[in-house]
Write an enzyme that holds these catalytic residues in place. Sequence first.
Site, PDB file in Angstrom:
ATOM      1  CB  CYS A 138      -0.940   0.002   1.188  1.00 25.41           C
ATOM      2  SG  CYS A 138      -2.112  -1.348   1.118  1.00 25.41           S
ATOM      3  CG  HIS A 269      -3.449   3.540   2.636  1.00 21.90           C
ATOM      4  ND1 HIS A 269      -3.687   3.285   1.306  1.00 21.90           N
ATOM      5  CD2 HIS A 269      -3.523   2.339   3.270  1.00 21.90           C
ATOM      6  CE1 HIS A 269      -3.890   1.986   1.142  1.00 21.90           C
ATOM      7  NE2 HIS A 269      -3.805   1.397   2.320  1.00 21.90           N
ATOM      8  CG  ASN A 299      -6.815  -0.854   0.796  1.00 24.11           C
ATOM      9  OD1 ASN A 299      -6.034  -0.294   0.019  1.00 24.11           O
ATOM     10  ND2 ASN A 299      -6.417  -1.460   1.904  1.00 24.11           N
TER      11      ASN A 299
HETATM   12  O1  UT7 Z   1      -4.164  -1.323   3.353  1.00 20.38           O
HETATM   13  C1  UT7 Z   1      -3.346  -2.054   4.219  1.00 20.38           C
HETATM   14  C2  UT7 Z   1      -3.766  -1.915   5.576  1.00 20.38           C
HETATM   15  N1  UT7 Z   1      -5.017  -2.578   5.815  1.00 20.38           N
HETATM   16  C3  UT7 Z   1      -5.774  -2.148   6.747  1.00 20.38           C
HETATM   17  O2  UT7 Z   1      -5.426  -1.167   7.338  1.00 20.38           O
HETATM   18  C4  UT7 Z   1      -7.000  -2.902   7.156  1.00 20.38           C
HETATM   19  C5  UT7 Z   1      -7.058  -2.998   8.641  1.00 20.38           C
HETATM   20  N2  UT7 Z   1      -8.171  -3.728   9.191  1.00 20.38           N
HETATM   21  C6  UT7 Z   1      -9.459  -3.343   9.036  1.00 20.38           C
HETATM   22  O3  UT7 Z   1      -9.778  -2.437   8.318  1.00 20.38           O
HETATM   23  C7  UT7 Z   1     -10.515  -4.079   9.840  1.00 20.38           C
HETATM   24  O4  UT7 Z   1      -9.884  -4.884  10.806  1.00 20.38           O
HETATM   25  C8  UT7 Z   1     -11.461  -4.946   8.986  1.00 20.38           C
HETATM   26  C9  UT7 Z   1     -12.400  -4.044   8.191  1.00 20.38           C
HETATM   27  C10 UT7 Z   1     -10.667  -5.816   8.068  1.00 20.38           C
HETATM   28  C11 UT7 Z   1     -12.327  -5.818   9.888  1.00 20.38           C
HETATM   29  O5  UT7 Z   1     -13.036  -5.018  10.814  1.00 20.38           O
HETATM   30  P1  UT7 Z   1     -13.066  -5.434  12.347  1.00 20.38           P
HETATM   31  O6  UT7 Z   1     -13.908  -4.455  13.021  1.00 20.38           O
HETATM   32  O7  UT7 Z   1     -11.630  -5.543  12.789  1.00 20.38           O
HETATM   33  O8  UT7 Z   1     -13.820  -6.822  12.320  1.00 20.38           O
HETATM   34  P2  UT7 Z   1     -13.306  -8.243  12.782  1.00 20.38           P
HETATM   35  O9  UT7 Z   1     -12.277  -8.768  11.860  1.00 20.38           O
HETATM   36  O10 UT7 Z   1     -12.976  -8.176  14.238  1.00 20.38           O
HETATM   37  O11 UT7 Z   1     -14.626  -9.105  12.611  1.00 20.38           O
HETATM   38  C12 UT7 Z   1     -15.786  -8.850  13.401  1.00 20.38           C
HETATM   39  C13 UT7 Z   1     -16.875  -9.799  12.992  1.00 20.38           C
HETATM   40  C14 UT7 Z   1     -16.436 -11.261  12.960  1.00 20.38           C
HETATM   41  O12 UT7 Z   1     -17.528 -12.039  13.407  1.00 20.38           O
HETATM   42  P3  UT7 Z   1     -17.532 -12.608  14.912  1.00 20.38           P
HETATM   43  O13 UT7 Z   1     -16.307 -13.457  15.018  1.00 20.38           O
HETATM   44  O14 UT7 Z   1     -17.495 -11.416  15.806  1.00 20.38           O
HETATM   45  O15 UT7 Z   1     -18.829 -13.353  14.971  1.00 20.38           O
HETATM   46  C15 UT7 Z   1     -16.234 -11.540  11.496  1.00 20.38           C
HETATM   47  O16 UT7 Z   1     -16.423 -12.890  11.160  1.00 20.38           O
HETATM   48  O17 UT7 Z   1     -17.310  -9.488  11.655  1.00 20.38           O
HETATM   49  C16 UT7 Z   1     -17.289 -10.695  10.868  1.00 20.38           C
HETATM   50  N3  UT7 Z   1     -17.011 -10.328   9.492  1.00 20.38           N
HETATM   51  C17 UT7 Z   1     -17.956  -9.981   8.605  1.00 20.38           C
HETATM   52  N4  UT7 Z   1     -19.295  -9.906   8.706  1.00 20.38           N
HETATM   53  C18 UT7 Z   1     -19.972  -9.502   7.615  1.00 20.38           C
HETATM   54  C19 UT7 Z   1     -15.797 -10.245   8.900  1.00 20.38           C
HETATM   55  N5  UT7 Z   1     -15.958  -9.845   7.623  1.00 20.38           N
HETATM   56  C20 UT7 Z   1     -17.280  -9.673   7.425  1.00 20.38           C
HETATM   57  C21 UT7 Z   1     -18.051  -9.271   6.323  1.00 20.38           C
HETATM   58  N6  UT7 Z   1     -19.391  -9.192   6.466  1.00 20.38           N
HETATM   59  N7  UT7 Z   1     -17.497  -8.934   5.134  1.00 20.38           N
END
Ligand code: UT7
Length: 342
Positions: A138, A269, A299
């Site tokens: 990125c 970014h 992204n």
């Molecule tokens: O560009 C390079 C750098 N990249 C980044 O900076 C990305 C950094 N990370 C993020 O932006 C976030 O961590 C994400 C958007 C990827 C994820 O958000 P989060 O708030 O950290 O969610 P999480 O991974 O903790 O997941 C929460 C819940 C999980 O369910 P449970 O285990 O709580 O039941 C996931 O399974 O959301 C679930 N989940 C989804 N639900 C619906 C994960 N992806 C999805 C989805 N739709 N697409």
Amino acid sequence: MIYCSPHAELGPSGVADSSRQKSLPGIFSRIAGTGSYLPEKILTNFDLEKMMETSDQWIRDRTGIERRHIAADGQTTVDMAERAARAALDAAGLAPGDVDFIAFGTTTPDMLFPNCGVLLQARLGCRGVPAFSVETACSGFMYALSIADKFVRAGEARRALAIGAETLSRIVDWNDRSTAVLFGDGAGAVVLEPADAPGILSTHLHADGTYKDLLYCGGGTDLSKTRRTIAMSGNEVFKIAVGTLCKAIKETLAANGLDRSAIDWLVPHQANLRIIQATARRLDLPMERVITTVQDHGNTSAASVPLALDAAVRSGKIKRGQLLVLEAFGGGFTWGSALVRY
Ligand code: UT7
């Protein structure tokens, strides 16, 4: 290629003496023009709802993303970069043949080699000039910009293209909802040219390879890395990204003896709106001074900063003379920032 700048002195043979050029004061680089390209096809959150177990609500709440662009079948990273580069050259009033340096940030190259910079060079018809790609995920554009700036300031390039372009839709696992909803395709470009006053005031590049397992994509020659699609520990990346980007912005301001109140625009970014908001909050920067395109582009990795920059320039938000901080963070980890007088 040695650019014979207005400040350069000629050696005995009449050829520019590069060793003397480098010690000459007064050569800076500035952004002469910006350009970008987004593929026609738009994939909305509602489209994704039909493809996987997700919802528009979840994606918007957790990321701020509403839609992203997806490359057409057969459309490549260099196809998109060429459109962005030509737009940037048009904006600068320059022709493709004027380009004498290409630094191309991408992690989704058309081929392993020749690199994307070389493929773009052939399209633009500027044969013989240095052209290469930088694979720092990125932050690829931030690295490309920093390198291009140094070549212009050293008098070794006169019209340098810094590109960020990605076709991430080809390395996303469309069965993995935790990453598939995040990424999009596109390209952004800037042309740098020499200037008497600094346009690029400073650039700051960093990397920490000990985080290599938190965000990666196999597909290289290490056949033990069997995963050939993006893998990310989202939560951990999120936290480190916010802290690191805050430090990067502070470093950039401190290096120039400036306070955050001096910044007209933060061009961050575009990975996640919550990361952008958290960074702005920690720095006490109002969101009114932050450029956000993540809602429309998702992204786009190396393309995200130049895409956001070009969108803001073309919409009239960013004006000539304003002070910008650009920053990006990504797989590696790698990160970089720049202070720019546009
Ligand atoms: O560009 C390079 C750098 N990249 C980044 O900076 C990305 C950094 N990370 C993020 O932006 C976030 O961590 C994400 C958007 C990827 C994820 O958000 P989060 O708030 O950290 O969610 P999480 O991974 O903790 O997941 C929460 C819940 C999980 O369910 P449970 O285990 O709580 O039941 C996931 O399974 O959301 C679930 N989940 C989804 N639900 C619906 C994960 N992806 C999805 C989805 N739709 N697409």
